[in-house]
Design a protein around this motif. Structure first.
Motif, PDB file in Angstrom:
ATOM      1  N   GLU A   6       0.793  -1.446   0.083  1.00 14.30           N
ATOM      2  CA  GLU A   6      -0.085   0.117   0.009  1.00 14.30           C
ATOM      3  C   GLU A   6       0.881   1.235  -0.023  1.00 14.30           C
ATOM      4  OE1 GLU A   6      -4.193  -0.705   2.083  1.00 14.30           O
ATOM      5  OE2 GLU A   6      -2.524  -1.647   3.050  1.00 14.30           O
ATOM      6  N   TYR A   7       2.085   1.391   0.760  1.00 10.16           N
ATOM      7  CA  TYR A   7       2.735   2.243   1.016  1.00 10.16           C
ATOM      8  C   TYR A   7       4.090   1.902   0.379  1.00 10.16           C
ATOM      9  CZ  TYR A   7      -1.230   4.395   2.807  1.00 10.16           C
ATOM     10  OH  TYR A   7      -2.529   5.263   3.321  1.00 10.16           O
ATOM     11  N   THR A   8       5.250   2.604  -0.239  1.00 10.35           N
ATOM     12  CA  THR A   8       6.478   2.460  -0.562  1.00 10.35           C
ATOM     13  C   THR A   8       7.267   3.524  -0.238  1.00 10.35           C
ATOM     14  OG1 THR A   8       5.648   0.689  -2.114  1.00 10.35           O
ATOM     15  CG2 THR A   8       7.988   1.618  -2.276  1.00 10.35           C
ATOM     16  N   LEU A   9       8.680   3.453   0.615  1.00  7.33           N
ATOM     17  CA  LEU A   9       9.369   4.553   0.650  1.00  7.33           C
ATOM     18  C   LEU A   9      10.480   4.197  -0.615  1.00  7.33           C
ATOM     19  CD1 LEU A   9      10.856   6.670   2.479  1.00  7.33           C
ATOM     20  CD2 LEU A   9      12.209   4.787   3.390  1.00  7.33           C
ATOM     21  N   ILE A  10      10.375   5.430  -1.144  1.00  3.05           N
ATOM     22  CA  ILE A  10      11.410   5.344  -2.417  1.00  3.05           C
ATOM     23  C   ILE A  10      12.565   6.319  -2.221  1.00  3.05           C
ATOM     24  CG2 ILE A  10      11.526   5.704  -5.135  1.00  3.05           C
ATOM     25  CD1 ILE A  10       8.626   5.134  -5.203  1.00  3.05           C
ATOM     26  N   THR A  11      13.914   5.554  -2.242  1.00  2.00           N
ATOM     27  CA  THR A  11      14.921   6.404  -1.814  1.00  2.00           C
ATOM     28  C   THR A  11      15.744   7.123  -3.098  1.00  2.00           C
ATOM     29  OG1 THR A  11      16.136   4.222  -1.948  1.00  2.00           O
ATOM     30  CG2 THR A  11      15.216   5.263   0.142  1.00  2.00           C
ATOM     31  N   ALA A  12      15.392   6.586  -4.189  1.00  2.00           N
ATOM     32  CA  ALA A  12      16.032   7.135  -5.443  1.00  2.00           C
ATOM     33  C   ALA A  12      14.854   7.570  -6.476  1.00  2.00           C
ATOM     34  CB  ALA A  12      16.801   6.207  -6.231  1.00  2.00           C
ATOM     35  N   PRO A  13      14.048   8.519  -6.017  1.00  2.00           N
ATOM     36  CA  PRO A  13      12.855   9.040  -6.856  1.00  2.00           C
ATOM     37  C   PRO A  13      13.079   9.562  -8.203  1.00  2.00           C
ATOM     38  CG  PRO A  13      13.061  10.498  -4.973  1.00  2.00           C
ATOM     39  CD  PRO A  13      14.116   9.427  -4.695  1.00  2.00           C
TER      40      PRO A  13
END
Lengths: 347, 347
Positions: free
Chosen positions: A111-118
Motif C-alpha cells: 500500500e505504501y512504499t518508501l522510494i529512496t531514488a525517486p
C-alpha cells in the motif's frame, strides 16, 4: 501523536523463488504491517508514496527466479515484490517532489512504499486521461510498443505486420500503431474473446486463435500469402519458428519478449534460423529502458491520439492487493484480457 | 575452316539432385563435348569465355538440392554446374567486352562458357595481384567479409570479435579486418593446421579447434571471459546456440551462412534465442549481392593492403576440372585449408 501518522501497509511478499513451471498463488503471501506516513528524518532525497495501481508484466516472471547475472534482479524472499505502478506522493524529502504529486515507475507491491531514488520515476503531468493508463498505455508497455515498433522495426506504409500476444498490454498498441501507419496487420491471441477484440476494437485486418491452429506455419501462410515484413515478437518458441519460415526478404523481427518460454526449464528449440540468411532478416532484441529518453516525444504523439479516439486501450483490472498474485499468474495462462493491472486504491 | 575454331569443352555436370546428406563425387560427372570458339552470330551482346579459375563456395550446396522459392536456382540435371569464377574473353558480340578481357562472376564449371548477360560480370582491372584472388579475396568472398564486417556488424575498435569457420575464404579476412580495426579476435576451425594459420599467419589473438571442445559454451567462456560483441556467423547449429549464451549487451551477429546445416535433413535446434532480448542483440542475415555497389570502394581499400602485406590470403588450389567435384565436396568435410578454388587453366 505518532499514531496518527502511521497506517496499515498490506504487502504481497515472495515466499520462495520459482525456478521453473507456472508460479502459484502460494508462492506469494499477503502480509500486513504498519508504516509511518513520513519519510524518516535522516533519509534525504526520498519520497513516501501511496500506491494506486500496479502493473502486471511478463518480465516479472524472471524476477521470481533466483537469478545470476541477469539484467533484472531477483525478488527477495520475505520482501514485497516490486514492479511498475502509479503512486501518489504522501511525503517527500526530495526537492523535486511534493505531497500530492503523481508518479509512475518502480514501486512495491504494497500500500505504501518508501522510494529512496525517486529520480528514476516519471512525474505524471497529464491527468485528463485515465490514471490507470500510466501502468500500460502511458507507461512501460506503451513505450515498449512505441520504441519497438517505430525504432526497432523500421516500419513502412503498406508492409505486412504480424503481432503475437496481440491483445496484451503491448500487442494491442503495436497493432494500432501499425494500422495508423497504413500497414496490413494480423494478430494472434488465445481466445475467441481476444480475437474479437483484435478485429472489432483494435482494427486488426485479421486475427487467429493460435490454440485452434494445429499448424502454425499453415495459419501464417493463410494470413500472409506474400509473407511477413515485420514480426513483433512477444511469445518465442514454436511461434517464432513458424514465423522465421514465413518472413519476406529484408524482414525485421523485434524481439520484445518470449512469454511462452518464461516458465520453461528447457527452452524450446527453434529450427528455422537459417532462413534469416537468404531472407536477410534482421532480428533485434530490445528492452524499453534503452528508449526512455523518447518518452516526452511519445506522450506528445499519443495523448492527442487518445483524446481523438484514434488509439484505444483495453485494461483488465484486478481489485485489491489480495487479488494481485492471481492477476500476475494469470498473465502466463492468458487469463487476462488486455492490459492486466491491480487496483490498490482509487485515490 | 570451322574446325580451327572449335575446342574440347570438358564439363562438370550434375547427375542428380542431392536433397540431404553429404554430396558424393558420383553426384557429378565429367563430360566432354566440343564448342565453337565464337559467339554464334545471331547472339547479340554475349561473350564466350575461357574459364581459368573456379570458386568452390558453401552456398553451392543448396543449388544441388531441388529448390522451390529459394534465392538461388537449383542446378539443372545434365547441365554443367555454375559458380563464381575468373575467365578470359575469347570472343564477344557485346560492345563492352573484347577478346583478352579478364572478368570474374558467374560462369560454368567447364572449360568454355557462353555468357549471354555479361553485364553482371566484373571486369578485372588490377592484374598486378594474383588472378586467383578474384575467386576469393578480390571476389565474392572478399566482398562478403568486407560488407558483412563493416556494414552489418557495425564494429568498433577494442570490441571482442568471434569468427567461426575462421580459416575459410571469408573467415580469414574477417579476422584480419577486425585486427586492422583494433579488435580482439578469436577464431575457430576444425584442425590443428588451421588453428596454426589463424594464430601465426592471420594474426588472430586466439583460436580453438571446435572438434576438440566437448563443451562449446565453456570454450567460448574461456576465450571471451567478458563475452562477445560481434559474432561473424558462418556455421550455425550448435555453435550459434553456444554463442547466443555468450553475447554481450548490444552485441551483433552477422549471419553470413550456416554451413553446418546445409547437408542436414532436419535443421539443428537453437535453444538460446531468448538471450537476444535482455542482451539487446541484433542478428542480421545478409547476402553479398546486396552490397556489390561497394565493390569499387572495397578494391580501393584492399589492393593497397595486399601490396603492403597488411592482408594475406591462403588458397587451396585443386588442379583440373577432374578434381573439381572432390574440391567442392571437401568444403563440407573441412578438407580445404583456406579458400578452395579449382584451376581450370593458367591462361
Amino acid at each position: 501523536m505518532a499514531g496518527e501518522e502511521s497506517a496499515r501497509n498490506k504487502q504481497v511478499v515472495l515466499k520462495n523463488h520459482v525456478s521453473a513451471g507456472l508460479p502459484k498463488e502460494s508462492d506469494m503471501e499477503i502480509k500486513e504491517s504498519s508504516i509511518q506516513l513520513k519519510v524518516p528524518e535522516a533519509t534525504k532525497d526520498a519520497i513516501l508514496v501511496k500506491n494506486l495501481y500496479l502493473s502486471c508484466d511478463p518480465y516479472m516472471r524472471n524476477r521470481m527466479k533466483k537469478l545470476e547475472g541477469s539484467y533484472v534482479a531477483s525478488f527477495q524472499i520475505g520482501s514485497p515484490i516490486s514492479g511498475y505502478g502509479v503512486a501518489k506522493v504522501v511525503d517527500s524529502t526530495h526537492p523535486g517532489y511534493k505531497k500530492g504529486d503523481l508518479v509512475w515507475g518502480m514501486t512495491g507491491w504494497e500500500e505504501y512504499t518508501l522510494i529512496t531514488a525517486p529520480e528514476v520515476l516519471f512525474k505524471i503531468q497529464h491527468t485528463d486521461v485515465p490514471l490507470t493508463y500510466y501502468t500500460g498505455l502511458l507507461g512501460m508497455a506503451g513505450m515498449t510498443a512505441y520504441a519497438g515498433f517505430y525504432e526497432v522495426c523500421s516500419p513502412k506504409k503498406g508492409e505486412y505486420v504480424y503481432v503475437s500476444a496481440a491483445s496484451g498490454a503491448v500487442g494491442q498498441l503495436v497493432g494500432q500503431f501499425a494500422k495508423l501507419l497504413g500497414c496490413y496487420v494480423v494478430g494472434s491471441a488465445g481466445s475467441k474473446e481476444k480475437i474479437d477484440l483484435l478485429k472489432n476494437k483494435f482494427g486488426f485486418d485479421a486475427a487467429f486463435n493460435y490454440k485452434e491452429e494445429p499448424d502454425l506455419d499453415a495459419a501464417l501462410k493463410r494470413c500472409f500469402p506474400e509473407g511477413i515484413d515485420i514480426y513483433f515478437e512477444n511469445v518465442g518458441g514454436k511461434m517464432l519458428d513458424a514465423v522465421l519460415a514465413n518472413m519476406r526478404v529484408h524482414g525485421r523481427i523485434a524481439a520484445c519478449g518470449m512469454i511462452s518460454q518464461y516458465n520453461n526449464e528447457q527452452l524450446d528449440a527453434v529450427h528455422n534460423l537459417m532462413y534469416i540468411v537468404p531472407k536477410r532478416v534482421r532480428m533485434q532484441g530490445f528492452i524499453v529502458s534503452d528508449f526512455y529518453h523518447l518518452y516526452p516525444k511519445y506522450l506528445e504523439t499519443i495523448i492527442p491520439h487518445i483524446k481523438e479516439g484514434k488509439i484505444t486501450y483495453v485494461e483488465d483490472k484486478a481489485e485489491g492487493l489480495e487479488n494481485a498474485p492471481a492477476a500476475l499468474i494469470g498473465l502466463f495462462t492468458g487469463r487476462n484480457v488486455g492490459k492486466q493491472l491491480v487496483v490498490v486504491s482509487h485515490d
